[in-house]
Design a protein around this motif. Structure first.
Motif, PDB file in Angstrom:
ATOM      1  N   UNK A   1       0.827  -1.210   0.000  1.00 61.53           N
ATOM      2  CA  UNK A   1       0.000   0.000   0.000  1.00 61.53           C
ATOM      3  C   UNK A   1       0.861   1.260   0.000  1.00 61.53           C
ATOM      4  N   UNK A   2       2.038   1.180   0.597  1.00 65.49           N
ATOM      5  CA  UNK A   2       2.913   2.356   0.625  1.00 65.49           C
ATOM      6  C   UNK A   2       3.363   2.734  -0.784  1.00 65.49           C
ATOM      7  N   UNK A   3       3.537   1.752  -1.663  1.00 68.91           N
ATOM      8  CA  UNK A   3       3.896   2.044  -3.049  1.00 68.91           C
ATOM      9  C   UNK A   3       2.742   2.727  -3.775  1.00 68.91           C
ATOM     10  N   UNK A   4       1.535   2.318  -3.478  1.00 70.51           N
ATOM     11  CA  UNK A   4       0.360   2.963  -4.075  1.00 70.51           C
ATOM     12  C   UNK A   4       0.280   4.420  -3.635  1.00 70.51           C
ATOM     13  N   UNK A   5       0.529   4.666  -2.361  1.00 68.44           N
ATOM     14  CA  UNK A   5       0.482   6.033  -1.845  1.00 68.44           C
ATOM     15  C   UNK A   5       1.582   6.889  -2.464  1.00 68.44           C
ATOM     16  N   UNK A   6       2.755   6.304  -2.650  1.00 72.48           N
ATOM     17  CA  UNK A   6       3.905   7.064  -3.159  1.00 72.48           C
ATOM     18  C   UNK A   6       3.742   7.451  -4.618  1.00 72.48           C
ATOM     19  N   UNK A   7       2.905   6.724  -5.363  1.00 72.24           N
ATOM     20  CA  UNK A   7       2.765   6.998  -6.796  1.00 72.24           C
ATOM     21  C   UNK A   7       1.942   8.258  -7.053  1.00 72.24           C
ATOM     22  N   UNK A   8       1.341   8.817  -6.014  1.00 78.33           N
ATOM     23  CA  UNK A   8       0.471   9.978  -6.191  1.00 78.33           C
ATOM     24  C   UNK A   8       1.200  11.156  -6.823  1.00 78.33           C
TER      25      UNK A   8
END
Length: 419
Positions: free
Chosen positions: A144-151
């Motif tokens: 989930x942290x990778x999903x957040x970082x892609x913002x």
């Protein structure tokens, strides 16, 4: 105008194409026996316009320390007494701020998006095929942290008009059906529908054939480029193993070897070779193989589909100009393709390859003129040489002809390193 293009990788050949299309008399010179025999030979096979992102990003210095102790890390550093490597790493880490990342990302996407339009036009105009597919790229996230970082990347993509969609764990399977065979492994992905795949070596050779047969471009292979001669503020010739070659203008497209050629001209190119590895895997099960390109964000490994092969490319290794094939690097990319597409291909029969990516500290290529009125640069494309080749070649040809280019060239030439 008579133009000498120095280097016959994908950037050199696309530069020759656009220069010849504008009516110039073009000769391409290379030490290899045929085009695309070095970095362009076995790259990851992705033409990733929307995925154009700087390696220098916030948090990378801290991650680099952790990766030193991980078996399957995306970045490896071979310790050595190399002041050029140390200077490059310091410059790269200086670009690992949010502000610099945003500037560099915009520059890269600017060139890449232009290149998307250019390669589409080139393919239509020439009719060349290269096991190409226009089915997009899927960036896969394991946390989930990778999903957040892609913002932050999605914000830049939106500003640049790049189509993209953030998908959940179920939706990614609609893009790549083979992911249904590895449930629970990924939490989601970023889909870039306008990205493409293909064999860069095949593309470069078929474009070179077109340039020679249809546009009159001359190719001189097995010729070692030794040094440039200067006379005042102009280049007077190129000293080679075949004698001196002269032209009205000279274009340096020699990738990681470009800095050596211009060093004696008091031009410091901040380009350092970042070694990458690839496997070319025969497909054994079409339904278990990728249909386009996926990028495993955790390991920075790209997996691309050709007709009956899978190209797996990854690992960034700072090891100077060493091209030895390390089995522990093979183990990393083998692990990833087996983990993502366990039934797609026969890894045991894969071709193992390594090449040198010409990386700049900000990941942006160097395109444009120099302090010498007839010396031009098109180099330093890093991992995105094929992605940016058509756009940078077209841009360079326009600049050399004094034409107004289709995109803003600001921040793309060597001048950004003047300080």
């Amino acid at each position: 105008m008579k133009v000498l293009v120095l280097g016959s990788g994908v950037v050199g050949v696309t530069s020759a194409y656009y220069l010849a299309m504008q009516g110039h008399e073009v000769t391409v010179v290379d030490r290899q026996p045929s085009p695309a025999m070095e970095t362009s030979y076995g790259n990851a096979g992705q033409v990733s316009f929307g995925f154009s992102s700087p390696w220098a990003a916030p948090g990378i210095p801290q991650k680099a320390v952790k990766w030193m102790f991980q078996e399957h890390a995306p970045l490896k550093i071979q310790p050595r007494m190399d002041p050029t490597m140390a200077r490059f790493m310091m410059q790269m880490f200086n670009n690992c701020t949010a502000e610099r990342y945003a500037v560099n990302k915009e520059r890269m996407v600017r060139v890449a998006e232009y290149s998307r339009a250019c390669i589409n036009e080139l393919r239509d105009a020439t009719g060349i095929r290269y096991e190409d597919r226009q089915r997009g790229l899927l960036q896969l996230f394991r946390s989930d942290s990778q999903v957040e970082a892609i913002a932050k990347d999605m914000k830049v993509l939106a500003q640049c008009g790049v189509r993209h969609t953030l998908l959940n764990a179920e939706e990614i399977k609609n893009v790549e059906p083979a992911l249904m065979r590895v449930p629970g492994k990924f939490v989601g992905g970023l889909h870039l529908p306008d990205d493409q795949t293909g064999d860069c070596h095949l593309f470069t050779n078929r474009l070179a054939d077109y340039c020679r047969d249809r546009l009159g471009v001359e190719f001189r292979f097995n010729v070692e480029i030794q040094r440039l001669k200067r006379q005042g503020d102009r280049i007077d010739g190129v000293i080679t193993s075949a004698g001196e070659l002269t032209a009205d203008a000279y274009v340096v497209c020699m990738g990681s070897f470009s800095p050596f050629l211009v060093k004696d001209l008091d031009i410091r190119l901040p380009i350092y070779p970042v070694k990458g590895y690839s496997l070319t895997v025969p497909v054994t099960d079409d339904g278990g193989a990728p249909q386009s390109t996926v990028m495993d964000e955790t390991f920075k490994v790209a997996i691309s589909r050709f007709d009956d092969r899978i190209r797996v490319g990854g690992t960034a290794e700072l090891a100077s100009y060493d091209l030895s094939l390390l089995e522990k690097r093979r183990a990393t990319i083998s692990m990833v393709v087996h983990d993502v597409f366990p039934e797609g291909g026969d890894v045991a029969k894969a071709e193992f390859w390594a090449g040198l990516r010409p990386m700049t500290p900000d990941s942006t290529p160097i395109i444009g003129g120099t302090k010498y009125s007839n010396l031009w640069l098109n180099t330093g494309h890093g991992t995105l040489g094929w992605t940016m080749s058509c756009g940078s070649g077209h841009l360079l040809a326009d600049l050399m002809a004094g034409r107004r280019p289709a995109i803003d060239p600001n921040g793309l030439d060597i001048g950004r390193y003047a300080a």
